[in-house]
Write a protein that holds these residues in place. Structure first.
Motif, mmCIF file in Angstrom:
data_model
loop_
_atom_site.group_PDB
_atom_site.id
_atom_site.type_symbol
_atom_site.label_atom_id
_atom_site.label_comp_id
_atom_site.label_asym_id
_atom_site.label_seq_id
_atom_site.Cartn_x
_atom_site.Cartn_y
_atom_site.Cartn_z
ATOM 1 N N THR A 1 23.147 3.992 100.379
ATOM 2 C CA THR A 1 22.098 4.429 99.445
ATOM 3 C C THR A 1 22.334 3.941 98.019
ATOM 4 N N ALA A 2 23.596 3.960 97.555
ATOM 5 C CA ALA A 2 23.847 3.565 96.161
ATOM 6 C C ALA A 2 23.471 2.101 95.935
ATOM 7 N N SER A 3 23.944 1.212 96.828
ATOM 8 C CA SER A 3 23.616 -0.213 96.671
ATOM 9 C C SER A 3 22.121 -0.438 96.871
ATOM 10 N N GLY B 1 24.860 5.453 89.315
ATOM 11 C CA GLY B 1 25.633 4.732 90.326
ATOM 12 C C GLY B 1 25.564 5.417 91.678
ATOM 13 N N CYS B 2 26.279 6.550 91.797
ATOM 14 C CA CYS B 2 26.317 7.240 93.085
ATOM 15 C C CYS B 2 24.888 7.578 93.535
ATOM 16 N N ASP B 3 24.734 7.599 94.848
ATOM 17 C CA ASP B 3 23.415 7.635 95.502
ATOM 18 C C ASP B 3 22.271 8.275 94.719
ATOM 19 N N LYS B 4 22.362 9.602 94.527
ATOM 20 C CA LYS B 4 21.206 10.343 94.006
ATOM 21 C C LYS B 4 21.052 10.217 92.507
ATOM 22 N N PRO C 1 33.166 10.387 91.413
ATOM 23 C CA PRO C 1 34.093 9.262 91.221
ATOM 24 C C PRO C 1 33.392 7.911 91.105
ATOM 25 N N CYS C 2 32.267 7.744 91.759
ATOM 26 C CA CYS C 2 31.532 6.475 91.698
ATOM 27 C C CYS C 2 31.050 6.173 90.282
ATOM 28 N N ASN C 3 30.949 7.189 89.438
ATOM 29 C CA ASN C 3 30.441 7.013 88.068
ATOM 30 C C ASN C 3 31.542 7.228 87.021
ATOM 31 N N GLY D 1 27.211 13.918 92.612
ATOM 32 C CA GLY D 1 28.030 12.941 93.337
ATOM 33 C C GLY D 1 28.091 13.247 94.827
ATOM 34 N N GLU D 2 28.128 12.183 95.600
ATOM 35 C CA GLU D 2 27.975 12.307 97.051
ATOM 36 C C GLU D 2 29.197 12.888 97.758
ATOM 37 N N VAL D 3 30.390 12.586 97.253
ATOM 38 C CA VAL D 3 31.570 12.913 98.059
ATOM 39 C C VAL D 3 32.135 14.308 97.841
ATOM 40 N N LEU D 4 31.891 14.917 96.696
ATOM 41 C CA LEU D 4 32.532 16.206 96.441
ATOM 42 C C LEU D 4 31.566 17.392 96.409
ATOM 43 N N GLY E 1 33.693 2.052 90.848
ATOM 44 C CA GLY E 1 32.398 1.635 91.389
ATOM 45 C C GLY E 1 31.912 2.554 92.504
ATOM 46 N N HIS E 2 30.702 2.271 92.954
ATOM 47 C CA HIS E 2 30.126 3.074 94.039
ATOM 48 C C HIS E 2 30.354 2.376 95.377
ATOM 49 N N CYS E 3 29.934 3.000 96.463
ATOM 50 C CA CYS E 3 30.126 2.452 97.813
ATOM 51 C C CYS E 3 29.638 1.004 97.849
ATOM 52 N N MET E 4 30.431 0.152 98.503
ATOM 53 C CA MET E 4 30.114 -1.285 98.460
ATOM 54 C C MET E 4 29.460 -1.789 99.735
HETATM 55 FE FE1 FES Z 1 29.067 7.603 95.648
HETATM 56 FE FE2 FES Z 1 28.889 6.410 98.125
HETATM 57 S S1 FES Z 1 29.909 8.237 97.544
HETATM 58 S S2 FES Z 1 27.991 5.852 96.280
#
Ligand code: FES
Length: 429
Positions: A202-204, A123-126, A55-57, A87-90, A195-198
């Protein structure tokens, strides 16, 4: 228009006046592309980690369109392609398991296709380290455009941050201080835009690392995903990558030892994620820079954190952008930075940050009066981590910095360590 310094890779596909050349051009023209796009102009790959499973991307199709505008405007020929997206969340069991797979996907696509330069959308972390690792292995002219952070989470009168408030609010439900209905109300308010985590997770952090490495244009790290200036940045990256191909400004000319040292010090100053350590080491390995765990301790263990962002502080990436963003932090680092390090803009890092101004000193502090003293990443060594471990003191309570207790040992290690083993890791004093 600048002269192209060396023969383009894409000529091997589109420049041949034989059977193979006809096939490469003919099938590509089925997208409605006119003859003049095959006249030897730079072919720019747009590596898009768009996915609704990340979702972040998920807004990256729009972002790619703006990159294309810039590429066309500068006389290039853009071709967008999908990459694996971790993606980090799923994703289970963890997105980290797929980082290297994603990097291989990026690398092999770049190698196999008629691409002269590439714009990476992450965008998302990795997704950021994965794309940089893949591109570093191929060594084409490369620019990263980050997707940008979500707008600040707003729930009723509260500012809430991704990650940080997931733990806080769920603990409140467990403690009976918050109803389940309120908890579920808050979840939609926390992630209220693309967007990604604000938070400075790790993403920011990795978006900031891309900017401090010089592989992204200035201000890349903090512009919110839905701010029109994010799309302007994407447009300008599209323009610039065409020039980079003409200048033969490849990724290995940007990702030097000096660039990594700048990133390590910047990471300390922003109170960045400890995950930056594993990712920067991996990227450095791909580009042949000798970077070691000790370098993080040596270069930055005693640097202060000057950014007041969650999880260390109270603000979020949107506030960071309005306060001046990463260029202000890097300018504050002064002589600690290699200001002559090259960047994708064609200007030095020093030139990029020279005009940065801070608009809110409660968000970005100074080195003299920092937000937190000695907040760089510390490298630990001890009986439970002989090869080293890391800690981010800026995000730790004083109690966590010295701890004695029973260790939980993973099954494979039980034979080596008695159940009563205690950890004797010590941060460097
Ligand atoms: Fe994607 Fe945090 S879950 S950046």
């Amino acid at each position: 228009m600048a002269k192209i310094r060396r023969k383009l890779r894409s000529t091997e596909w589109f420049g041949k006046m034989d059977r193979d050349g006809m096939a490469h051009r003919s099938w590509t023209k089925n997208m409605g592309l006119p003859n003049h796009l095959f006249d030897g102009r730079p072919v720019i790959g747009i590596a898009n980690s768009w996915s609704e499973l990340t979702p972040c991307n998920a807004h990256f199709r729009d972002l790619a369109e703006h990159v294309k505008r810039g590429v066309y405007e500068a006389g290039g020929f853009p071709l967008e392609f999908p990459t694996f997206s971790t993606g980090e969340v799923l994703m289970r069991p963890t997105a980290m398991l797929f980082r290297n797979l994603m990097s291989m996907d990026v690398e092999e696509t770049l190698r196999a296709c008629p691409i002269d330069g590439v714009v990476l959308l992450a965008g998302c972390d990795k997704t950021t380290p994965a794309q940089l690792m893949g591109a570093a292995s191929v060594d084409l002219p490369t620019i990263m455009v980050s997707g940008g952070p979500m707008l600040n989470g707003r729930w009723r009168d509260q500012t809430i941050g991704s990650g940080t408030h997931v733990w806080k609010l769920s603990e409140m439900v467990r403690a009976g201080e918050l109803t389940l209905a309120d908890f579920m109300d808050a979840e939609a308010c926390m992630s209220r835009s693309a967007g990604h985590c604000m938070t400075m997770g790790t993403a920011s952090t990795m978006a900031s690392m891309a900017e401090s490495l010089g592989i992204a244009l200035s201000t890349n790290a903090a512009i919110p995903a839905v701010d029109s200036r994010r799309y302007v940045l994407a447009h300008m990256a599209g323009r610039r990558i065409v020039e980079m191909v003409r200048e033969d400004l490849t990724i290995s000319k940007i990702l030097t030892r000096q660039a990594f040292e700048n990133a390590i010090r910047t990471n300390a100053a922003i109170g960045g994620s400890t995950n930056a350590v594993v990712h920067l080491l991996a990227i450095a390995g791909r580009v042949g820079v000798d970077l070691r765990l000790e370098d993080f301790d040596k270069l930055a263990h005693d640097l202060p954190c000057i950014v007041n962002l969650m999880p260390s502080g109270k603000y979020l990436m949107e506030d960071f952008y309005y306060a001046g963003g990463l260029p202000v932090v890097m300018k504050e680092l002064g002589d600690l930075l290699h200001r002559g390090a090259p960047t994708v803009s064609g200007r030095s890092m020093g030139e990029e940050i020279a005009s940065a101004q801070c608009w809110n000193r409660d968000v970005i502090y100074t080195l003299d009066k920092p937000f937190k003293k000695k907040a760089g990443i510390a490298v630990l060594r001890g009986n439970l981590c002989p090869d080293g471990a890391v800690i981010k003191p800026s995000a730790a309570t004083p109690k966590l910095l010295r701890h004695r207790g029973r260790a939980v040992v993973c099954p494979g290690a039980i034979r080596a360590w008695p159940r009563s083993a205690t950890c004797r890791c010590r941060p460097r004093s």
